[in-house]
Design an enzyme around this catalytic site. Structure first.
Site, PDB file in Angstrom:
ATOM      1  N   ASP A  48       1.114  -0.951  -0.373  1.00 28.11           N
ATOM      2  CA  ASP A  48       0.228  -0.146  -0.162  1.00 28.11           C
ATOM      3  C   ASP A  48       0.753   1.469   0.009  1.00 28.11           C
ATOM      4  O   ASP A  48       0.281   2.300  -0.345  1.00 28.11           O
ATOM      5  CB  ASP A  48      -0.667  -0.441   0.898  1.00 28.11           C
ATOM      6  CG  ASP A  48      -1.802  -1.193   1.056  1.00 28.11           C
ATOM      7  OD1 ASP A  48      -2.925  -1.458  -0.511  1.00 28.11           O
ATOM      8  OD2 ASP A  48      -2.694  -1.507   1.841  1.00 28.11           O
ATOM      9  N   GLY A  71     -14.237  -2.249  -0.778  1.00 27.89           N
ATOM     10  CA  GLY A  71     -14.931  -2.603   0.273  1.00 27.89           C
ATOM     11  C   GLY A  71     -13.525  -3.511   1.423  1.00 27.89           C
ATOM     12  O   GLY A  71     -12.519  -3.929   0.795  1.00 27.89           O
ATOM     13  N   ARG A 105      -3.031  -5.089 -11.829  1.00 28.50           N
ATOM     14  CA  ARG A 105      -2.093  -6.841 -11.631  1.00 28.50           C
ATOM     15  C   ARG A 105      -3.325  -8.033 -12.307  1.00 28.50           C
ATOM     16  O   ARG A 105      -2.459  -8.980 -12.903  1.00 28.50           O
ATOM     17  CB  ARG A 105      -1.183  -6.235 -10.608  1.00 28.50           C
ATOM     18  CG  ARG A 105      -0.982  -7.286 -10.665  1.00 28.50           C
ATOM     19  CD  ARG A 105       0.392  -7.560  -9.311  1.00 28.50           C
ATOM     20  NE  ARG A 105      -0.622  -7.441  -8.153  1.00 28.50           N
ATOM     21  CZ  ARG A 105      -1.288  -8.711  -8.031  1.00 28.50           C
ATOM     22  NH1 ARG A 105      -0.644  -9.543  -8.451  1.00 28.50           N
ATOM     23  NH2 ARG A 105      -2.045  -8.617  -6.925  1.00 28.50           N
TER      24      ARG A 105
END
Length: 269
Positions: A40, A105, A86
């Protein structure tokens, strides 16, 4: 202290959507240590912050969950949900007859969307499912009727790696450093160097996975077109001490084959 990131609020287009506000709290000394999923994090580090530890890596695979009998038995035209281009690119290269649609979500929300019929299959990171205990209690959960199977596609750079981030030079840095796993750190260094060379983050069809054995590192890298019709894939090997350079060299190899053009095409869509 509870921190709601841009990603938590649904603002997925923000660079570092799931980490930005946490890092800002670190810089402001509102918190002492931050834990992140490495994939992230943008590849350009935040000035004044450092990774004090890379925790031992979890399972790097992706898992597909279907309402039917499995991936190979999905009917032509079936809808597959994933939040990753990806994954979409690699899966489309294997099953171009399926429809690939965005999926957002938390894990429970995504599973419910599958059960409610919005998708015929969804793809999630295996590590996340394991950390949440979903797979462990699968047979006893409301999702037991769904089929789970691993996928053999190349993961995102830093997938299944948790890092502990602190302010550089803080008193917490040496305390946290004892939790560092050298092999995970080395592998992550190569993967992120590969990704960084393209000047991109996790929102492009770029994948990388490094493994370490007896002082040697092997890095596999992939760049694809968004539709999966073109896949560039190669590998480089070398000493673990040269992890950063191995990542850069592999990126250069794929650039010579047209990787930058594929990425430009994917980001323009």
């Amino acid at each position: 202290m509870t921190i709601r990131t841009s990603g938590d609020k649904g603002n997925y287009e923000v660079l570092g959507a799931f980490v930005k506000e946490i890092q800002e709290s670190l810089v402001a000394n509102e918190i002492d240590v931050a834990q992140h999923c490495l994939k992230d994090l943008p590849t350009i580090p935040v000035s004044g912050l450092t990774f004090a530890a890379h925790l031992p890596r979890e399972d790097v695979s992706d898992t597909i969950i279907t309402r039917g009998t499995g991936w190979t038995d999905l009917a032509s035209g079936a809808i597959v949900g994933t939040g990753s281009i990806r994954r979409t690119a690699q899966l489309a290269s294997l099953r171009p007859d399926l429809q690939y649609k965005p999926l957002t979500g938390n894990v429970d929300t995504r599973l419910r969307k599958l059960q409610e019929g919005s998708y015929d299959a969804i793809v999630l990171a295996t590590a996340g499912l394991k950390r949440l205990g979903v797979l462990e209690r699968w047979s006893e959960s409301e999702y037991a009727s769904l089929r789970v199977e691993p996928l053999e596609i190349l993961p995102a750079a830093g997938q299944a790696v948790l890092v502990l981030e602190v302010v550089s030079g803080s008193s917490f840095e040496p305390l946290i450093a004892v939790f560092n796993d050298p092999d995970t750190q080395t592998s992550s260094t190569a993967e992120r160097a590969f990704l960084r060379h393209f000047g991109t983050g996790c929102s492009v069809p770029v994948a990388a996975h490094a493994t370490v054995c007896d002082g040697m590192l092997r890095l596999e890298g992939l760049v694809a077109s968004a539709d999966g019709q073109t896949i560039l894939r190669s590998a480089e090997e070398g000493l673990t001490a040269d992890a950063e350079q191995i990542g850069i060299e592999l990126a250069i190899v794929l650039c010579a084959q047209g990787a930058r053009e594929l990425i430009a095409g994917a980001t323009a869509q």
